[in-house]
Write a protein that holds these residues in place. Structure first.
Motif, PDB file in Angstrom:
ATOM      1  N   ALA A  67       0.832  -1.203   0.000  1.00  0.00           N
ATOM      2  CA  ALA A  67       0.000   0.000   0.000  1.00  0.00           C
ATOM      3  C   ALA A  67       0.871   1.259   0.000  1.00  0.00           C
ATOM      4  O   ALA A  67       0.527   2.261  -0.642  1.00  0.00           O
ATOM      5  N   GLU A  68       1.993   1.211   0.693  1.00  0.00           N
ATOM      6  CA  GLU A  68       2.884   2.366   0.751  1.00  0.00           C
ATOM      7  C   GLU A  68       3.506   2.639  -0.614  1.00  0.00           C
ATOM      8  O   GLU A  68       3.641   3.807  -1.031  1.00  0.00           O
ATOM      9  N   GLU A  69       3.872   1.587  -1.325  1.00  0.00           N
ATOM     10  CA  GLU A  69       4.421   1.767  -2.675  1.00  0.00           C
ATOM     11  C   GLU A  69       3.373   2.361  -3.615  1.00  0.00           C
ATOM     12  O   GLU A  69       3.688   3.244  -4.433  1.00  0.00           O
ATOM     13  N   VAL A  70       2.140   1.892  -3.496  1.00  0.00           N
ATOM     14  CA  VAL A  70       1.057   2.415  -4.330  1.00  0.00           C
ATOM     15  C   VAL A  70       0.830   3.887  -4.026  1.00  0.00           C
ATOM     16  O   VAL A  70       0.688   4.714  -4.938  1.00  0.00           O
ATOM     17  N   ARG A  71       0.806   4.233  -2.743  1.00  0.00           N
ATOM     18  CA  ARG A  71       0.569   5.620  -2.346  1.00  0.00           C
ATOM     19  C   ARG A  71       1.679   6.535  -2.872  1.00  0.00           C
ATOM     20  O   ARG A  71       1.405   7.641  -3.344  1.00  0.00           O
ATOM     21  N   THR A  72       2.919   6.084  -2.801  1.00  0.00           N
ATOM     22  CA  THR A  72       4.038   6.883  -3.297  1.00  0.00           C
ATOM     23  C   THR A  72       3.887   7.158  -4.790  1.00  0.00           C
ATOM     24  O   THR A  72       4.112   8.281  -5.260  1.00  0.00           O
ATOM     25  N   ASP A  73       3.497   6.139  -5.542  1.00  0.00           N
ATOM     26  CA  ASP A  73       3.291   6.311  -6.983  1.00  0.00           C
ATOM     27  C   ASP A  73       2.163   7.298  -7.273  1.00  0.00           C
ATOM     28  O   ASP A  73       2.267   8.132  -8.193  1.00  0.00           O
ATOM     29  N   LEU A 300      -9.500  12.625  -3.599  1.00  0.00           N
ATOM     30  CA  LEU A 300      -8.950  12.830  -4.935  1.00  0.00           C
ATOM     31  C   LEU A 300      -7.919  11.765  -5.275  1.00  0.00           C
ATOM     32  O   LEU A 300      -7.822  11.317  -6.419  1.00  0.00           O
ATOM     33  N   ARG A 301      -7.158  11.342  -4.292  1.00  0.00           N
ATOM     34  CA  ARG A 301      -6.175  10.284  -4.517  1.00  0.00           C
ATOM     35  C   ARG A 301      -6.882   8.960  -4.838  1.00  0.00           C
ATOM     36  O   ARG A 301      -6.429   8.205  -5.697  1.00  0.00           O
ATOM     37  N   LYS A 302      -8.004   8.689  -4.158  1.00  0.00           N
ATOM     38  CA  LYS A 302      -8.762   7.472  -4.451  1.00  0.00           C
ATOM     39  C   LYS A 302      -9.422   7.569  -5.836  1.00  0.00           C
ATOM     40  O   LYS A 302      -9.447   6.585  -6.581  1.00  0.00           O
ATOM     41  N   MET A 303      -9.940   8.748  -6.177  1.00  0.00           N
ATOM     42  CA  MET A 303     -10.552   8.918  -7.494  1.00  0.00           C
ATOM     43  C   MET A 303      -9.525   8.654  -8.592  1.00  0.00           C
ATOM     44  O   MET A 303      -9.818   8.018  -9.606  1.00  0.00           O
ATOM     45  N   HIS A 304      -8.315   9.152  -8.383  1.00  0.00           N
ATOM     46  CA  HIS A 304      -7.254   8.915  -9.363  1.00  0.00           C
ATOM     47  C   HIS A 304      -6.959   7.416  -9.472  1.00  0.00           C
ATOM     48  O   HIS A 304      -6.778   6.878 -10.571  1.00  0.00           O
ATOM     49  N   GLU A 305      -6.925   6.738  -8.346  1.00  0.00           N
ATOM     50  CA  GLU A 305      -6.666   5.302  -8.334  1.00  0.00           C
ATOM     51  C   GLU A 305      -7.779   4.539  -9.049  1.00  0.00           C
ATOM     52  O   GLU A 305      -7.514   3.612  -9.830  1.00  0.00           O
ATOM     53  N   TRP A 306      -9.027   4.924  -8.806  1.00  0.00           N
ATOM     54  CA  TRP A 306     -10.168   4.231  -9.408  1.00  0.00           C
ATOM     55  C   TRP A 306     -10.328   4.538 -10.892  1.00  0.00           C
ATOM     56  O   TRP A 306     -11.030   3.813 -11.610  1.00  0.00           O
ATOM     57  N   SER A 307      -9.698   5.623 -11.360  1.00  0.00           N
ATOM     58  CA  SER A 307      -9.889   6.016 -12.759  1.00  0.00           C
ATOM     59  C   SER A 307      -9.284   5.003 -13.727  1.00  0.00           C
ATOM     60  O   SER A 307      -9.538   5.061 -14.925  1.00  0.00           O
ATOM     61  N   LYS A 308      -8.510   4.084 -13.219  1.00  0.00           N
ATOM     62  CA  LYS A 308      -7.938   3.038 -14.069  1.00  0.00           C
ATOM     63  C   LYS A 308      -9.034   2.217 -14.736  1.00  0.00           C
ATOM     64  O   LYS A 308      -8.866   1.721 -15.856  1.00  0.00           O
ATOM     65  N   PHE A 309     -10.185   2.073 -14.053  1.00  0.00           N
ATOM     66  CA  PHE A 309     -11.275   1.271 -14.591  1.00  0.00           C
ATOM     67  C   PHE A 309     -12.615   2.012 -14.636  1.00  0.00           C
ATOM     68  O   PHE A 309     -13.374   1.855 -15.588  1.00  0.00           O
ATOM     69  N   HIS A 310     -12.915   2.792 -13.613  1.00  0.00           N
ATOM     70  CA  HIS A 310     -14.276   3.308 -13.465  1.00  0.00           C
ATOM     71  C   HIS A 310     -14.523   4.682 -14.066  1.00  0.00           C
ATOM     72  O   HIS A 310     -15.660   4.992 -14.436  1.00  0.00           O
ATOM     73  N   PHE A 311     -13.499   5.512 -14.145  1.00  0.00           N
ATOM     74  CA  PHE A 311     -13.687   6.874 -14.637  1.00  0.00           C
ATOM     75  C   PHE A 311     -12.721   7.160 -15.781  1.00  0.00           C
ATOM     76  O   PHE A 311     -11.729   6.460 -15.954  1.00  0.00           O
ATOM     77  N   HIS A 312     -13.020   8.207 -16.535  1.00  0.00           N
ATOM     78  CA  HIS A 312     -12.137   8.606 -17.622  1.00  0.00           C
ATOM     79  C   HIS A 312     -10.884   9.227 -17.008  1.00  0.00           C
ATOM     80  O   HIS A 312     -10.966  10.271 -16.345  1.00  0.00           O
ATOM     81  N   PRO A 313      -9.713   8.614 -17.186  1.00  0.00           N
ATOM     82  CA  PRO A 313      -8.508   9.092 -16.490  1.00  0.00           C
ATOM     83  C   PRO A 313      -8.173  10.550 -16.759  1.00  0.00           C
ATOM     84  O   PRO A 313      -7.829  11.297 -15.825  1.00  0.00           O
ATOM     85  N   GLN A 314      -8.303  10.999 -18.023  1.00  0.00           N
ATOM     86  CA  GLN A 314      -7.969  12.396 -18.325  1.00  0.00           C
ATOM     87  C   GLN A 314      -8.960  13.361 -17.679  1.00  0.00           C
ATOM     88  O   GLN A 314      -8.584  14.458 -17.258  1.00  0.00           O
ATOM     89  N   GLN A 315     -10.218  12.932 -17.579  1.00  0.00           N
ATOM     90  CA  GLN A 315     -11.202  13.799 -16.934  1.00  0.00           C
ATOM     91  C   GLN A 315     -10.974  13.868 -15.433  1.00  0.00           C
ATOM     92  O   GLN A 315     -11.174  14.918 -14.819  1.00  0.00           O
ATOM     93  N   VAL A 316     -10.568  12.766 -14.815  1.00  0.00           N
ATOM     94  CA  VAL A 316     -10.240  12.803 -13.391  1.00  0.00           C
ATOM     95  C   VAL A 316      -9.072  13.756 -13.163  1.00  0.00           C
ATOM     96  O   VAL A 316      -9.077  14.552 -12.216  1.00  0.00           O
ATOM     97  N   GLN A 317      -8.071  13.700 -14.024  1.00  0.00           N
ATOM     98  CA  GLN A 317      -6.944  14.617 -13.902  1.00  0.00           C
ATOM     99  C   GLN A 317      -7.398  16.067 -14.041  1.00  0.00           C
ATOM    100  O   GLN A 317      -6.949  16.947 -13.297  1.00  0.00           O
ATOM    101  N   ALA A 318      -8.300  16.324 -14.981  1.00  0.00           N
ATOM    102  CA  ALA A 318      -8.826  17.680 -15.165  1.00  0.00           C
ATOM    103  C   ALA A 318      -9.616  18.127 -13.933  1.00  0.00           C
ATOM    104  O   ALA A 318      -9.551  19.297 -13.531  1.00  0.00           O
ATOM    105  N   PHE A 319     -10.367  17.200 -13.338  1.00  0.00           N
ATOM    106  CA  PHE A 319     -11.126  17.549 -12.135  1.00  0.00           C
ATOM    107  C   PHE A 319     -10.192  17.870 -10.975  1.00  0.00           C
ATOM    108  O   PHE A 319     -10.434  18.810 -10.204  1.00  0.00           O
ATOM    109  N   ILE A 320      -9.108  17.108 -10.847  1.00  0.00           N
ATOM    110  CA  ILE A 320      -8.127  17.380  -9.792  1.00  0.00           C
ATOM    111  C   ILE A 320      -7.530  18.771  -9.977  1.00  0.00           C
ATOM    112  O   ILE A 320      -7.370  19.527  -9.013  1.00  0.00           O
TER     113      ILE A 320
END
Length: 407
Positions: A67-73, A300-320
């Protein structure tokens, strides 16, 4: 040790530490459990969960990152996102806008209450009452987006359903503005955000406000609300295709695991994709009678993580980029040992927002509130930096008491 695994790695005998999804989306009565059968694995897969966290001290191990490695990334990626594009400029300070924003919040809250009450009685939505409220929300966002979005972080648990709709409208308007969308597109998205949960008017209160996890049958009833809301809005003269689309499809997911139509990503409109992001973000940051909301920065960190499958990754980045790495109202710990509440993102550096320091962790006492622009050096109103976002409960402070004070 906590590790993150893909769903294909899940085995009987593993202990689930976190299903790694919006808590409303998984089918189990508990958030943590020992997987004891293939049927339970099938339930996890059927819920659309693609990745999850396991506790190897309480169950079987797997070859997977910690989990720590994932969080760092994720932190590294968020820092990259934060430097890609400047935030939209604000016209007035939070202190100047806060009173008007409070009036807009109250006006919108009452309107949504009335819309829901009318829907329960079988009445059509009166669009001429909704449109002026969306215009007021838009005007407040144009003056200073942090004021209204910050105020809407505070939700009474009993009023969650109504204030959630106001929040989704407000965040969608801010999102559209940050993307440079036209005034008309922004207005239509705002209407969709304010009306997106109208179908919940038909959900019995004992299910909507249940102080615990829902049964499968209760989940089925809740999942009717997008189509119920769509049917209600179809009876509304003058309602456009964008509010109808947002209402019907704000629970669709890019991998096709959403509802009501299980649409694949390419079939989900841009507005519905944006609404899905905003809807989940506001839901997971809110306190409910059966669920403690997470800090906005963590969400926001969880939304970014979930965007791999559930949300449009570029749109999540724009929302952040729209709300900032540290959204308005976030409690942060500064390098100086002070706690501060974020007032608004900086226009050119999302990692260095404007904050109001109000508490010393060294002396464990409140201090005279001091506004800081973290993008500036010492002697010019800055000279500090954020170490981390913090939980108000950890320090027993109420940062929103200091949000919107006159400087």
């Amino acid at each position: 040790m906590i590790k993150k695994i893909g769903i294909a790695q899940l085995r009987v005998g593993m202990y689930v530490h976190d299903f790694n999804c919006d808590w409303m989306e998984h089918p189990f009565m508990r958030n943590r459990l020992l997987i004891s059968s293939d049927d339970e694995i099938r339930k996890v897969i059927d819920a659309g969960i693609r990745e999850l966290y396991i506790d190897t001290d309480r169950g079987l191990d797997a070859n997977a990152p910690t989990a720590e490695e994932v969080r760092t990334d994720i932190e590294r990626e968020l820092h990259r996102i934060a430097t890609q594009q400047p935030a939209a400029p604000v016209r007035v300070s939070v202190a100047e806008e806060i009173e008007r924003a409070a009036q807009v919040k109250n006006q919108a809250h009452q309107l949504v209450r009335n819309v829901m009450a009318d829907a329960r009685l079988g009445k059509a939505v009166e669009l001429d009452q909704v449109e002026p409220v969306v215009e007021s929300i838009t005007a407040s966002i144009l003056r200073n987006p942090g004021a209204l979005t910050g105020l809407l972080r505070i939700k009474n648990k009993d009023d969650y359903t109504f204030l959630h709709s106001v929040s989704v409208c407000t965040l969608l308007v801010a999102f559209c503005r940050s993307l440079g969308m036209s005034a008309e597109d922004t207005r239509q998205a705002g209407l969709g955000g304010l009306l997106h949960d109208t179908g919940k008017a038909l959900v019995p209160d004992h299910i909507l406000n249940k102080p615990g996890r829902l049964t499968d049958e209760e989940f089925d009833i809740i999942r009717r609300h997008p189509r119920d809301g769509y049917e209600i809005l179809l009876k509304t003269p003058g309602v456009g295709p964008v509010p109808l689309d947002i209402t019907l499809h704000h629970h669709e997911r890019m991998d096709g695991s959403g509802y009501p139509d299980k649409l694949p990503g390419e079939a989900i409109s841009t507005f519905a994709q944006m609404a899905a992001i905003v809807d989940v973000y506001d839901a997971i940051t809110a306190d409910r009678c059966y669920h403690k909301g997470m800090p906005a920065a963590e969400a926001l960190r969880k939304m970014h993580e979930w965007s791999k499958f559930h949300f449009h990754p570029q749109q999540v980045q724009a929302f952040i980029r729209c709300v900032g790495i540290y959204p308005a109202g976030t409690l942060v710990l500064l390098e100086s040992g002070r706690l501060a509440v974020v007032i608004e993102p900086h226009e050119t550096n999302l990692l260095a927002p404007k904050v109001r320091a109000f508490f010393s962790t060294k002396s464990n006492t409140y201090i005279k509130p001091l506004d800081l622009d973290l993008s500036k050096p010492l002697g010019m109103g800055g000279g500090d930096r954020i170490l981390s976002h913090e939980s108000p409960e950890k320090w027993r402070v109420e940062p929103m008491k200091f949000f919107g004070l006159a400087a």
